[in-house]
Design a protein around this motif. Sequence first.
Motif, mmCIF file in Angstrom:
data_model
loop_
_atom_site.group_PDB
_atom_site.id
_atom_site.type_symbol
_atom_site.label_atom_id
_atom_site.label_comp_id
_atom_site.label_asym_id
_atom_site.label_seq_id
_atom_site.Cartn_x
_atom_site.Cartn_y
_atom_site.Cartn_z
ATOM 1 N N ASP A 1 -8.677 5.752 48.831
ATOM 2 C CA ASP A 1 -10.012 5.756 49.408
ATOM 3 C C ASP A 1 -10.850 6.935 48.922
ATOM 4 N N LEU A 2 -10.218 7.880 48.250
ATOM 5 C CA LEU A 2 -10.870 9.104 47.756
ATOM 6 C C LEU A 2 -11.604 9.834 48.874
ATOM 7 N N ASP A 3 -10.923 9.972 50.021
ATOM 8 C CA ASP A 3 -11.518 10.681 51.145
ATOM 9 C C ASP A 3 -11.044 12.130 51.235
ATOM 10 N N HIS A 4 -10.516 12.647 50.127
ATOM 11 C CA HIS A 4 -10.075 14.040 50.034
ATOM 12 C C HIS A 4 -10.582 14.633 48.724
ATOM 13 N N ALA A 5 -10.499 15.960 48.627
ATOM 14 C CA ALA A 5 -10.883 16.635 47.390
ATOM 15 C C ALA A 5 -9.913 16.249 46.283
ATOM 16 N N TYR A 6 -10.416 16.256 45.049
ATOM 17 C CA TYR A 6 -9.578 15.902 43.909
ATOM 18 C C TYR A 6 -10.125 16.525 42.647
ATOM 19 N N GLY A 7 -9.294 16.525 41.598
ATOM 20 C CA GLY A 7 -9.730 17.053 40.317
ATOM 21 C C GLY A 7 -8.766 16.647 39.214
ATOM 22 N N PHE A 8 -9.212 16.881 37.983
ATOM 23 C CA PHE A 8 -8.411 16.626 36.786
ATOM 24 C C PHE A 8 -8.161 17.971 36.118
ATOM 25 N N TYR A 9 -6.918 18.209 35.703
ATOM 26 C CA TYR A 9 -6.509 19.507 35.177
ATOM 27 C C TYR A 9 -5.755 19.341 33.864
ATOM 28 N N SER A 10 -6.055 20.210 32.899
ATOM 29 C CA SER A 10 -5.443 20.081 31.580
ATOM 30 C C SER A 10 -3.956 20.450 31.583
ATOM 31 N N LYS A 11 -3.507 21.274 32.514
ATOM 32 C CA LYS A 11 -2.076 21.573 32.606
ATOM 33 C C LYS A 11 -1.377 20.364 33.214
ATOM 34 N N LEU A 12 -0.241 19.985 32.658
ATOM 35 C CA LEU A 12 0.498 18.830 33.148
ATOM 36 C C LEU A 12 1.575 19.218 34.159
ATOM 37 N N THR A 13 1.927 20.484 34.205
ATOM 38 C CA THR A 13 2.921 20.986 35.155
ATOM 39 C C THR A 13 2.508 22.379 35.603
ATOM 40 N N GLY A 14 3.191 22.882 36.590
ATOM 41 C CA GLY A 14 2.963 24.251 37.034
ATOM 42 C C GLY A 14 1.711 24.413 37.871
ATOM 43 N N LYS A 48 -9.532 12.406 22.651
ATOM 44 C CA LYS A 48 -8.824 11.626 21.637
ATOM 45 C C LYS A 48 -7.663 10.879 22.291
ATOM 46 N N VAL A 49 -7.241 9.806 21.652
ATOM 47 C CA VAL A 49 -6.107 9.030 22.140
ATOM 48 C C VAL A 49 -4.892 9.953 22.224
ATOM 49 N N GLY A 50 -4.190 9.885 23.311
ATOM 50 C CA GLY A 50 -3.050 10.764 23.554
ATOM 51 C C GLY A 50 -3.384 11.938 24.459
ATOM 52 N N SER A 51 -4.672 12.197 24.683
ATOM 53 C CA SER A 51 -5.066 13.265 25.601
ATOM 54 C C SER A 51 -4.557 12.930 27.000
ATOM 55 N N ALA A 52 -4.017 13.930 27.691
ATOM 56 C CA ALA A 52 -3.486 13.714 29.036
ATOM 57 C C ALA A 52 -3.940 14.833 29.957
ATOM 58 N N MET A 53 -4.099 14.500 31.219
ATOM 59 C CA MET A 53 -4.448 15.468 32.247
ATOM 60 C C MET A 53 -3.688 15.109 33.515
ATOM 61 N N THR A 54 -3.608 16.065 34.419
ATOM 62 C CA THR A 54 -3.054 15.804 35.741
ATOM 63 C C THR A 54 -4.206 15.510 36.686
ATOM 64 N N PHE A 55 -4.111 14.403 37.408
ATOM 65 C CA PHE A 55 -5.059 14.080 38.459
ATOM 66 C C PHE A 55 -4.422 14.527 39.756
ATOM 67 N N LEU A 56 -5.049 15.508 40.421
ATOM 68 C CA LEU A 56 -4.553 16.028 41.694
ATOM 69 C C LEU A 56 -5.461 15.521 42.792
ATOM 70 N N TYR A 57 -4.878 14.767 43.718
ATOM 71 C CA TYR A 57 -5.632 14.195 44.826
ATOM 72 C C TYR A 57 -5.104 14.767 46.131
ATOM 73 N N ASP A 58 -5.992 15.198 46.985
ATOM 74 C CA ASP A 58 -5.664 15.764 48.291
ATOM 75 C C ASP A 58 -4.914 17.078 48.091
ATOM 76 N N TYR A 59 -5.657 18.164 48.062
ATOM 77 C CA TYR A 59 -5.074 19.469 47.772
ATOM 78 C C TYR A 59 -4.028 19.902 48.803
ATOM 79 N N GLY A 60 -4.045 19.317 49.979
ATOM 80 C CA GLY A 60 -3.034 19.636 50.992
ATOM 81 C C GLY A 60 -1.713 18.930 50.714
ATOM 82 N N ASP A 61 -1.771 17.618 50.485
ATOM 83 C CA ASP A 61 -0.554 16.846 50.217
ATOM 84 C C ASP A 61 -0.146 16.901 48.748
ATOM 85 N N GLU A 62 -1.056 17.272 47.876
ATOM 86 C CA GLU A 62 -0.820 17.413 46.428
ATOM 87 C C GLU A 62 -0.229 16.164 45.781
#
Length: 101
Positions: A1-14, A48-62
Amino acid sequence: DLDHAYGFYSKLTGKLFDSPLRFELFADIEGSGSRSVKGTRVTTAFQKVGSAMTFLYDYGDEWRFRVELIGTGQAQPDANYPRIVSKIGKAPPQYPDIDDE
């Protein structure tokens, strides 16, 4: 429902908030150092094709999802966008029934 904060991040871990490239819902907050999710075209975030990011949804539940550009093409006139073209496994419920725990 996207009822929480979210973002896309270039780091895939950590520590995602240390990502050099960040696109966040609240990018307009002074000093965030991130770009706007709403004001950024997909081609800017995934250059470019192959680009990846982490989508983090709901900063509390992560809830973390890996998002990868696997190809490009022409938009089809009768298709709805954005759309999911592939997924692995069954998605867990966002809000599980308390009785199930």
